[in-house]
Design an enzyme around this catalytic site. Structure first.
Site, mmCIF file in Angstrom:
data_model
loop_
_atom_site.group_PDB
_atom_site.id
_atom_site.type_symbol
_atom_site.label_atom_id
_atom_site.label_comp_id
_atom_site.label_asym_id
_atom_site.label_seq_id
_atom_site.Cartn_x
_atom_site.Cartn_y
_atom_site.Cartn_z
ATOM 1 N N GLY A 55 0.894 -1.517 -0.103
ATOM 2 C CA GLY A 55 0.293 0.155 0.050
ATOM 3 C C GLY A 55 0.930 1.270 -0.081
ATOM 4 C CB CYS A 82 5.668 -4.014 -0.334
ATOM 5 S SG CYS A 82 6.596 -2.558 0.032
ATOM 6 C CE1 TYR A 83 1.090 0.932 5.812
ATOM 7 C CE2 TYR A 83 -0.723 -1.022 5.226
ATOM 8 C CZ TYR A 83 -0.093 -0.017 6.304
ATOM 9 O OH TYR A 83 -0.566 1.381 6.889
ATOM 10 C CG HIS A 170 5.541 -5.582 -5.149
ATOM 11 N ND1 HIS A 170 4.668 -5.263 -4.284
ATOM 12 C CD2 HIS A 170 6.309 -4.470 -4.470
ATOM 13 C CE1 HIS A 170 4.473 -4.822 -3.859
ATOM 14 N NE2 HIS A 170 5.104 -3.830 -3.835
ATOM 15 C CD GLU A 172 2.363 -8.596 -5.633
ATOM 16 O OE1 GLU A 172 3.508 -9.006 -4.876
ATOM 17 O OE2 GLU A 172 2.029 -7.169 -5.325
ATOM 18 C CB SER A 225 -15.013 -1.532 -26.178
ATOM 19 O OG SER A 225 -14.846 -2.343 -25.903
ATOM 20 N N GLY A 226 -15.700 -3.311 -29.062
ATOM 21 C CA GLY A 226 -14.394 -3.778 -30.187
ATOM 22 C C GLY A 226 -13.332 -4.076 -29.465
ATOM 23 N N GLY A 227 -12.884 -4.754 -28.838
ATOM 24 C CA GLY A 227 -12.026 -5.020 -27.699
ATOM 25 C C GLY A 227 -12.569 -6.486 -27.556
ATOM 26 C CB VAL A 228 -10.466 -9.205 -26.076
ATOM 27 C CG1 VAL A 228 -9.903 -9.210 -25.318
ATOM 28 C CG2 VAL A 228 -10.513 -10.810 -26.273
ATOM 29 C CG ASP A 229 -12.406 -7.882 -21.746
ATOM 30 O OD1 ASP A 229 -11.582 -8.108 -22.122
ATOM 31 O OD2 ASP A 229 -11.668 -6.939 -20.786
ATOM 32 C CB SER A 230 -16.468 -5.850 -26.702
ATOM 33 O OG SER A 230 -17.637 -4.802 -26.317
ATOM 34 C CE LYS A 372 -7.578 -7.459 -22.158
ATOM 35 N NZ LYS A 372 -8.958 -6.432 -22.059
#
Ligand code: XMP
Length: 516
Positions: A55, A82-83, A170, A172, A225-230, A372
């Site tokens: 954080g 970290c924090y 980190h 991750e 939107s034309g993106g992959v998710d859409s 994603k």
């Protein structure tokens, strides 16, 4: 039987959702919550381990987020990052200090003490990703130092009798060489999670079945939107309910060249239709004279919602609003509401229309539990063209945030031409798929040049090409001079209005990927 679950307490790190992502990759369910959930809540969800995230705070800050010491009495393994590490140390009576050197980016971590499960089979020296200003000065009683870096003498600690561990770096973040192995050690060896309870198989079949049953011949609208998710969302819903799905695509005028045509073509290929609304003039007039990036973003977000609402009201008897929301969007907007994470940019995400505007509609978000890369895997299973699956991300506000300062039609057309040349050359040189994102930024600065003996005085443009795993951190792409020269030559020769190109060589952090 209850699933094994890891609880992540979010203290506002930009990387909290990456922790969630990594654990899901390991195959274990997660719950990402605000740091201040109660001990009784923690007990009720029965986590097999708890991770305290990083954080932006110092534990001595006024109002710094703290937790009850009782968490250490639960006999649940804990990992502080970290924090989270500083907090563990502080709560056990250790001392924290400002680091002599702020440390951001790559560092070498040396393990000092091998006899622990966290560093099981991790080499003595490895690359880690640091991002901190504070560090531990004195460790608390009953703790032991188990690792250091050249500029941080206490980079990892563990409790002598409890399963409590902490790292200053980190794990991750992909740039931490053995980060995933360290998290795996915590989750599988220390927390003893054994059940792999996250699996993509059957996802599509189940989603189609559930949507069909729920929608039951009512109409659904989707902001496309034309993106992959859409595309994946639209495709799954269309497979479930056919033409009861109504996709609306709003052309803000800030799209790449031929984007509208690309979308129409691909939708036709996949057998569903999209209504395209031409709103170029609307957006251009609203952004007239606006220079501040945040103002631009806010205006675009607001106008987008207004137009989408207006269009959706034209469709009769709509009962559902579908969204291409993915898991990282949910984390961004729920656990982030705690005001802890520092504000960087207000994202306008076409797939993330605020539900309060469409209260009367019920939500359908088939991808809301996926990250994603999982969406891409599903898209692949569904047979979506590679052109959709591997398209570079394109921000909701589009070219408007790549024209630094004031926007006008001339600048949009200059940038569209330049971006189109870049795209062609990325494909010619076979580079498109080996970089994560590539685009041009048009600066509000003019420079003097000379072309065919004539003086020119035109705009400077920036080439930004980056590689990243997760878009949270990124490095500029190390490309050949031959390629860079080609881009520069073509853009300067073919685009009227640019006479100088520069290459952005900063990483994220400290810069962001987009310039505004
Ligand atoms: P930054 O600039 O924050 O960008 O480092 C990280 C990634 O997010 C994209 N981006 C956006 N995407 N709406 C979006 O849907 C937005 O408002 C937005 N702003 C940035 C950016 O292109 C990069 O991939």
């Amino acid at each position: 039987m209850k699933k094994d679950l890891i609880l992540i307490l979010d203290f506002g790190s930009q990387y909290s959702y990456m922790i969630a992502r990594r654990i899901r990759d390991i195959g274990v369910s997660i719950s990402l919550c605000n740091y201040n959930i109660s001990i009784s809540h923690i007990l009720s969800i029965k986590p097999k381990g708890i991770i305290l995230s990083g954080g932006p705070f110092s534990v001595y800050d006024n109002g710094a987020p703290l937790i009850s010491k009782n968490i250490f009495q639960l006999d649940i393994p804990i990992l502080g990052i970290c924090y989270g590490m500083q907090l563990i140390s502080f709560l056990f009576g250790g001392k924290i200090k400002k680091s002599k050197y702020k440390e951001y980016g790559k560092s070498y971590f040396i393990i000092d003490h091998f006899n622990n499960n966290l560093f099981y089979e991790i080499p003595i020296k490895s690359v880690v990703w640091m991002s901190h200003c504070d560090e531990i000065k004195n460790i608390p009683k009953k703790f032991q130092i188990i690792g250091h870096t050249s500029s941080c003498s206490i980079a990892s600690i563990m409790h002598l009798n409890k399963e409590i561990y902490a790292v200053q770096f980190h794990p991750e973040v992909k740039n931490t060489e053995f980060g995933i192995s360290i998290l795996k050690n915590f989750i599988l060896r220390i927390c003893k999670c054994t059940k792999k309870n996250w699996d993509l198989n059957n996802f599509v079949k189940n989603s189609i079945y559930k949507i069909k049953k729920r929608v039951n011949k009512k109409k659904v609208i989707l902001g496309f939107s034309g993106g992959v998710d859409s595309f994946v969302t639209a495709y799954i819903i269309h497979q479930s309910i056919g033409n009861y799905l109504n996709c609306i695509f709003i052309d803000t005028g800030f799209l790449l060249k031929k984007e509208k045509e690309r979308i129409s073509f691909l939708c036709k290929k996949m057998n569903f239709s999209v209504k395209i609304i031409d709103a170029k003039n609307h957006f251009l007039s609203r952004l007239n004279g606006i220079i501040d990036p945040e103002k631009k973003r806010k205006i675009i977000g607001k106008e987008f919602i207004y137009l989408f609402q207006k269009e959706s009201e034209k469709i009769k008897d709509v009962e559902f609003l579908a969204q291409g929301t993915i898991y990282s969007d949910i984390i961004e907007s729920s656990s982030r509401n705690n005001q802890l994470s520092h504000f960087i940019k207000s994202h306008h995400n076409v797939g993330g229309l605020p539900h309060y505007t469409f209260m009367k509609l019920k939500l359908i978000e088939p991808l809301k539990k996926l990250f994603k890369d999982e969406v891409i895997k599903i898209g692949k299973k569904l047979g979506l063209p590679e052109e959709i699956l591997y398209r570079h991300p394109f921000p909701g506000p589009g070219l408007s945030i790549r024209i630094i300062g004031e926007i006008n039609e001339k600048k949009i057309s200059i940038l569209k031409e330049a971006e189109s040349i870049l795209l062609q050359e990325l494909k010619n040189y076979n580079i498109y798929n080996s970089v994560s994102q590539a685009f041009i930024i048009l600066l509000p600065i003019k420079s003097v040049g000379v072309m065919g003996d004539k003086r020119t005085y035109e705009y400077v443009a920036v080439l930004r090409i980056i590689n990243t795993e997760d878009f949270m951190t990124a490095t500029f792409s190390h490309l050949s001079y031959d390629f860079l020269e080609k881009i520069s030559n073509r853009i300067i020769n073919e685009v009227d209005g640019i006479n100088r190109m520069v290459y952005d060589i900063t990483s994220k952090p400290p810069s962001t990927i987009e310039w505004e």
